[in-house]
Design an enzyme around this catalytic site. Structure first.
Site: not given
Ligand SMILES: [Zn+2]
Length: 427
Positions: A284-285, A288, A366, A370
């Site tokens: 997930h990170e 980004h 976000e 995801d």
């Molecule tokens: Zn996040």
């Protein structure tokens, strides 16, 4: 021409309106959380014990009570500094300290800004202490000792002085001598400064407060390296931070630019997650980074602050801006520091309508991260990690929908897990 009466009226109305809006939103949240305290929502019934759900409700309500007090306190403080003459009195005091022969230099404006910042910190202190040593303590989250708290405060002050001092001095110098387009130069300086901080923060500043270590667990290291390789990411970018020194809250975040970019896991979170969950959160990170959320945020920030600096450039020229906000501008010396401080106080009030736009864009990021994680790692593990993260932090699973729309930087758990499950089993 701006009249000082209209400045006063618009400002007072804006403070009243934003304060009322914030209190209304928070009251909605409090009512909603209290009303749903009795039952775990159906979607989480098998995964979340009632006791954890109720702890999250009680914690949310306790923090909300503190937040509503803080909203009223800050509004009163804002009116006190401006319309009731607080800043004017502080300005007069600093002028009497340095003496009129030096008013044109930097001693008085720097003293004014320093004194303002120090007083603001001291006024914030009781609420901060109450939050850490009473609310966080009561729910078992606080791990900060008084000694550590004092050491942190001293370090924070020193960092603020070393970084903020030269920046404020440079902005004042531009205001004094760069002509009518000073605000454009100041914006460039401000932007360069933000980039520099993004580069230096993970390398120089964060390590003053926490230890950052590479991952130890060998099997986890292999998992992580495989993920880094699949995602095409430099493998030195994962660090474990000793967040447990100060708090039992767990988190993971991404930070930095270029060679300094990294993903940071709190040791508290790492302890609670299994290997697949760590991998999913990390994916997930990485999402980004891959989806370029950092430069996108930076560009939005640059445009918004350009508009802000242009506004400041214009307002600083208007006598009504000072008089209307309760300050007598000097006729013989510069008013740069006064303009900066008034602007810093006015901007959050004027920019408040932007808050829901910024949080909506953050929530979109976000969802995107995801979706990326579900492609790169195990989506079910991501879902269970998110639930653990909520439980660990006693985050409510039943926020008020309007409050969440306006303020949440992350989507509510129900929406987030819904989107993950929809990706896992497309209809
Ligand atoms: Zn996040």
């Amino acid at each position: 021409m701006l009249s000082s009466l209209s400045v006063t009226l618009v400002f007072a109305a804006a403070v009243l309106l934003t304060t009322a809006l914030k209190l209304w939103l928070l009251a909605r949240q409090q009512r909603h959380v209290a009303a749903h305290r009795g039952n775990v929502p159906a979607a989480f019934a098998t995964a979340v014990p009632l006791a954890a759900h109720q702890k999250a409700a009680d914690y949310t309500l306790a923090k909300g009570g503190l937040a509503s007090f803080s909203i009223v306190f800050n509004a009163a403080l804002l009116i006190g500094w401006t319309l009731l003459g607080g800043l004017d009195a502080l300005n007069a005091w600093t002028q009497s300290v340095v003496g009129p022969e030096t008013w044109a230099g930097y001693a008085q404006p720097l003293l004014l800004i320093g004194a303002f910042a120090l007083i603001g910190m001291l006024l914030d202190l009781p609420l901060e202490l109450y939050s850490t040593f009473v609310v966080e303590q009561r729910f078992g989250f606080n791990r900060t000792s008084w000694q550590l708290y004092v050491v942190d405060a001293i370090k924070g002050l020193a960092v603020g002085l070393v970084i903020g001092g030269p920046l404020v001095w440079a902005v004042l110098a531009l205001m004094k001598s760069a002509g009518s387009l000073w605000w454009l130069w100041a914006w460039g300086l401000w932007l360069g400064f933000q980039l520099l901080i993004m580069l230096l923060y993970p390398l120089l500043i964060a390590p003053l407060f926490n230890k950052f270590e590479p991952l130890q667990d060998e099997s986890l290291v292999q998992r992580v390296q495989a993920l880094f390789q699949r995602a095409g990411f430099s493998a030195k970018g994962l660090f474990v931070m000793d967040g447990s020194r100060r708090s039992a809250h767990g988190n993971a975040y991404f930070t930095g630019l270029g060679a300094a970019k990294r993903v940071v896991f709190f040791d508290t979170l790492l302890k609670r997650l299994d290997g697949a969950e760590v991998e999913a959160v990390l994916a997930h990170e990485l999402g980004h980074f891959k989806l370029r959320h950092v430069p996108k945020r930076l560009i939005a920030f640059a445009l918004i602050s350009l508009a802000g600096f242009a506004l400041l450039g214009w307002l600083a020229q208007q006598p009504a801006f000072y008089v209307g906000l309760g300050v007598r501008p000097s006729l013989v010396a510069g008013n740069e520091a006064l303009a900066l401080l008034l602007f810093l106080m006015v901007v959050p009030v004027l920019a408040y309508p932007l808050a829901p736009l910024l949080s909506a864009s953050s929530r979109r990021h976000e969802f995107e991260a995801d979706a990326y994680a579900v492609e790169q790692a195990d989506g079910r593990a991501l879902a269970s990690a998110l639930l653990k993260l909520h439980e660990e932090n006693a985050s409510t699973l039943t926020p008020d929908p309007v409050y969440a729309r306006w303020t949440y930087s992350h989507p509510p758990a129900l929406e987030r897990l819904g989107a993950i499950h929809a990706k896992l089993s497309p209809a």
